[in-house]
Motif scaffolding. Structure first.
Motif, PDB file in Angstrom:
ATOM      1  N   ARG A  36       0.830  -1.211   0.000  1.00 29.08           N
ATOM      2  CA  ARG A  36       0.000   0.000   0.000  1.00 29.08           C
ATOM      3  C   ARG A  36       0.869   1.267   0.000  1.00 29.08           C
ATOM      4  O   ARG A  36       0.536   2.245  -0.653  1.00 29.08           O
ATOM      5  N   LEU A  45      -2.843   7.044  -7.997  1.00 24.59           N
ATOM      6  CA  LEU A  45      -3.568   6.325  -6.944  1.00 24.59           C
ATOM      7  C   LEU A  45      -3.812   7.191  -5.716  1.00 24.59           C
ATOM      8  O   LEU A  45      -4.481   6.773  -4.776  1.00 24.59           O
TER       9      LEU A  45
ATOM     10  N   ALA B   8      -7.905  -7.232   2.912  1.00 23.34           N
ATOM     11  CA  ALA B   8      -6.810  -6.252   2.916  1.00 23.34           C
ATOM     12  C   ALA B   8      -7.346  -4.840   3.135  1.00 23.34           C
ATOM     13  O   ALA B   8      -6.782  -4.054   3.896  1.00 23.34           O
ATOM     14  N   GLN B   9      -8.474  -4.532   2.502  1.00 21.76           N
ATOM     15  CA  GLN B   9      -9.038  -3.188   2.656  1.00 21.76           C
ATOM     16  C   GLN B   9      -9.565  -2.988   4.077  1.00 21.76           C
ATOM     17  O   GLN B   9      -9.449  -1.899   4.648  1.00 21.76           O
ATOM     18  N   ALA B  12      -6.685  -2.254   6.205  1.00 20.24           N
ATOM     19  CA  ALA B  12      -6.225  -0.884   5.967  1.00 20.24           C
ATOM     20  C   ALA B  12      -7.090   0.119   6.709  1.00 20.24           C
ATOM     21  O   ALA B  12      -6.603   1.079   7.305  1.00 20.24           O
ATOM     22  N   TRP B  17      -3.922   2.398   7.611  1.00 25.68           N
ATOM     23  CA  TRP B  17      -2.980   2.295   6.494  1.00 25.68           C
ATOM     24  C   TRP B  17      -3.502   3.114   5.315  1.00 25.68           C
ATOM     25  O   TRP B  17      -4.705   3.393   5.214  1.00 25.68           O
ATOM     26  N   PRO B  18      -2.609   3.434   4.361  1.00 25.45           N
ATOM     27  CA  PRO B  18      -3.045   4.220   3.196  1.00 25.45           C
ATOM     28  C   PRO B  18      -4.119   3.490   2.386  1.00 25.45           C
ATOM     29  O   PRO B  18      -4.058   2.272   2.215  1.00 25.45           O
ATOM     30  N   GLN B  19      -5.074   4.278   1.912  1.00 27.62           N
ATOM     31  CA  GLN B  19      -6.084   3.739   0.996  1.00 27.62           C
ATOM     32  C   GLN B  19      -5.911   4.436  -0.353  1.00 27.62           C
ATOM     33  O   GLN B  19      -5.831   5.661  -0.400  1.00 27.62           O
ATOM     34  N   THR B  20      -5.890   3.663  -1.400  1.00 25.14           N
ATOM     35  CA  THR B  20      -5.754   4.276  -2.721  1.00 25.14           C
ATOM     36  C   THR B  20      -7.064   4.954  -3.110  1.00 25.14           C
ATOM     37  O   THR B  20      -8.127   4.651  -2.547  1.00 25.14           O
ATOM     38  N   TYR B  86      -3.089  10.826   0.902  1.00 26.39           N
ATOM     39  CA  TYR B  86      -2.520   9.510   1.231  1.00 26.39           C
ATOM     40  C   TYR B  86      -3.537   8.517   1.808  1.00 26.39           C
ATOM     41  O   TYR B  86      -3.200   7.356   2.046  1.00 26.39           O
ATOM     42  N   GLY B  87      -4.746   8.960   2.075  1.00 28.45           N
ATOM     43  CA  GLY B  87      -5.749   8.041   2.616  1.00 28.45           C
ATOM     44  C   GLY B  87      -5.422   7.540   4.005  1.00 28.45           C
ATOM     45  O   GLY B  87      -5.674   6.378   4.334  1.00 28.45           O
ATOM     46  N   ALA B 386       5.675   7.725   2.257  1.00 27.78           N
ATOM     47  CA  ALA B 386       4.614   6.842   2.763  1.00 27.78           C
ATOM     48  C   ALA B 386       5.180   5.679   3.565  1.00 27.78           C
ATOM     49  O   ALA B 386       4.636   5.313   4.613  1.00 27.78           O
ATOM     50  N   HIS B 387       6.287   5.089   3.102  1.00 24.63           N
ATOM     51  CA  HIS B 387       6.892   3.989   3.867  1.00 24.63           C
ATOM     52  C   HIS B 387       7.364   4.476   5.230  1.00 24.63           C
ATOM     53  O   HIS B 387       7.263   3.771   6.226  1.00 24.63           O
ATOM     54  N   TYR B 390       5.357   4.310   8.575  1.00 25.50           N
ATOM     55  CA  TYR B 390       5.180   3.057   9.330  1.00 25.50           C
ATOM     56  C   TYR B 390       6.494   2.376   9.657  1.00 25.50           C
ATOM     57  O   TYR B 390       6.506   1.307  10.244  1.00 25.50           O
TER      58      TYR B 390
END
Lengths: 76, 501
Positions: A36, A45, B8-9, B12, B17-20, B86-87, B386-387, B390
């Motif tokens: 993700r 995205l 997975a969603q 998230a 966690w990020p959501q697209t 970034y969700g 984004a990485h 976390y």
């Protein structure tokens, strides 16, 4: 324990008997998180951003209008 | 969508966690519905009631609306661009500023604010029960308020036993119920007391200075709306477009509280002893039958709101490493544990200190907003790693020192000190320039300024926090040379290590 910690633990303890399932889950969670993070760095995205005119209207609504309200209220 | 994708969603969503963009399906209407359901609850009555201490009807109405809008400026700037892009939720969005471990501060603030609002509503339920008994001619002893409030806590826990999934749609019907309640209360006040009495009612306990009264009225709403920081990220990250979320947020969260507070504000003016609290005047203005029915509505609306509030608080707590191992029921119990003592033993004392709680919201969330705005817009050029959000390893972009960013904490402290200097949250006495700027606005600006300067002076030279792009060009290139591959003897310079140095 969060996913990052779980990934670390899965790497360290992954071979221990009786915990394989838990650590498999932890590793797959961490993999999903990493996937993700990679995806969300792609422009297509990401969520659609505010445009310049949105910021202008935001300032009008949350700065200029309140100033006008306060001025009008103080005239009385 | 496959079972794996659904799972997975779900993970998230639960873990922040990020959501697209493609995974987010909330329309502007969904966001507005959730925002207004979050904002409008019976606490609006006492927010408005607090304004009645300082201002009369006409100026107070304008101050309430102005304060609502100003508060939303900081919430929108701090959270909408980053959470929309970034969700991610509010707590995760603070990791670049406080560090991957230091962002626990924001979890604590979210816990504190949701707990505070929940406690207010539990006490509301106790006071409503007390008034209902009086409506039936019973004169209850003093402990009934606390006992009924504790019963409310137990009912909320009972409602949450089946898990969180069935509770997501509680908000909208509660918001509608509360709005109807507000309209009925306003009708009763106008019908019973008349418009003229409302228009000519004086502020209940104004300060000597007209400017201080204005600043106080606006500040109450600014601080109240800053508390939506805790909820905004979780709402915004479900929509694919920040543009489509902006107006639903401003109108739903901001004006929702503003308009919702007016009934309490007017009630506070015409029934000065009530402080806007409908439990103190519904029997008096509506008569026994209508009054009791409305008070039952108050209890039902409060119960629905606190169930959602405890749910939010529990979800926030599960972000903490130790708590995530607890069962769902144990987590919800932990979310309300302090409420048992506070509601059960000190309900009236706590209710009377509502202004202090409002100030706490401004004290805490104002500086966080200022720091986030300065960092995201002025320092990070609206781009996060984004990485890094976390990554708790030493290589993580937001690891700083042991997971904590001291500049973030010093900036937060600076914002808190500025607020406390301008407005004492216990006595509500103020110092210049409070009468011109309030307390939250300077607190936002000072925290942001200190963060900006601290980053330039400390973090950039120390190469912490992913600010390499702010380094002077020569230094950045020298560091690239240090970390780049060793050139072969006699070979030309690599692309990253130009030979101009």
């Amino acid at each position: 324990m969060n996913a990052e910690d779980r990934l670390h633990r899965a790497g360290v303890d992954g071979e221990l008997d009786g915990r394989a399932v838990l650590e498999h889950d932890a590793a797959s969670e961490a993999t999903e998180l990493a996937r993700r993070c990679s995806l969300i760095e792609e422009l297509d995205l990401q969520g659609l951003p505010l445009l310049r005119r949105d910021y202008v209207t935001l300032v009008v609504a949350t700065v200029l209008i309140p100033i006008v309200l306060i001025i009008v209220g103080n005239l009385k | 969508m496959s079972a794996h994708e659904t799972s997975a969603q779900h993970a998230a969503l639960q873990n922040g966690w990020p959501q697209t963009r493609q995974e987010r399906h909330w329309s502007g209407t969904n966001i507005f519905g959730t925002a207004i359901a979050t904002a409008i609850a019976t606490w609006c009555f006492i927010i408005g009631g607090f304004v009645s201490f300082y201002l009369a009807a006409a100026p107070g109405t304008l101050a309430v609306l102005a304060g609502s809008l100003i508060g939303m400026l900081f919430i929108v700037l701090a959270l909408l661009p980053v959470c929309g892009k970034y969700g991610i939720d509010s707590a995760v969005s603070t990791r670049p500023q406080f560090g991957v471990r230091g962002s626990l501060l924001s979890v604590v603030l979210i816990y504190g604010s949701t707990l505070g609002w929940n406690i207010i509503l539990f006490i509301f339920m106790g006071r409503a029960t007390n008034s209902i008994l009086k409506g039936f001619g019973v004169h209850p002893p003093g402990w009934v308020t606390g006992a009924a409030g504790v019963a409310g806590i137990l009912l909320a826990l009972l409602a949450l036993r089946r898990g969180p999934e069935s509770l997501k749609d509680f908000g909208p019907p509660i918001a509608v119920l509360t709005l109807v309640l507000g309209v009925v209360v306003m009708y009763l006040l106008v019908h019973k007391l008349g418009v003229q009495k409302l228009l000519h009612a004086h502020a209940v306990a104004p300060a000597a200075s007209r400017r201080v009264n204005w600043a106080s009225g606006v500040e109450v709403l600014v601080a109240s709306n800053l508390s939506w920081w805790a909820y905004t990220g979780g709402i915004v990250r479900n929509g694919p477009s920040a543009r489509k979320a902006m107006w639903p947020l401003i109108t739903g969260l901001g004006l929702g509280v503003g308009v919702g507070s007016l009934a309490g504000f007017y009630a506070g003016l015409v029934i000065p002893t009530s402080g806007g609290d409908p439990t103190q005047f519904l029997i008096q203005t509506g008569g026994n039958v209508i009054g009791v029915i409305l008070l039952v509505f108050v209890i039902i609306a409060d119960l629905g709101t606190v169930v959602v509030g405890v749910y939010s608080s529990a979800i926030g707590l599960r972000q903490v490493a130790g708590v995530s191992k607890l069962s769902w029921n144990a987590t919800t119990l932990l979310a309300v544990l302090p409420a048992f003592v506070i509601v059960g033993i000190f309900p009236d004392q706590v209710f009377d200190r509502f202004g202090t709680f409002l100030a706490f919201l401004g004290v805490c969330f104002g500086p966080v907003c200022g720091i986030q705005i300065a960092d995201y817009f002025l320092l990070r050029r609206q781009t996060l790693d984004a990485h890094g959000l976390y990554d708790r390893t030493r290589a993580g972009a937001y690891r700083y020192w042991a997971g904590f960013n001291p500049v973030g904490f010093v900036s937060f402290a600076a914002g808190v000190v500025v607020y406390l200097y301008l407005l004492d949250p216990v006595t509500y006495s103020s110092r210049t320039p409070f009468e011109f700027l309030g307390a939250s606005i300077p607190s936002v600006f000072v925290a942001g300024l200190v963060y900006y300067v601290g980053t330039r002076l400390v973090l950039v030279p120390a190469r912490r926090g992913g600010y390499e792009h702010l380094e002077p060009a020569g230094r950045a290139l020298r560091s690239q040379r240090r970390i780049g591959p060793d050139p072969q003897p006699g070979a030309a310079s690599t692309a990253t290590v130009p030979d101009t140095l």
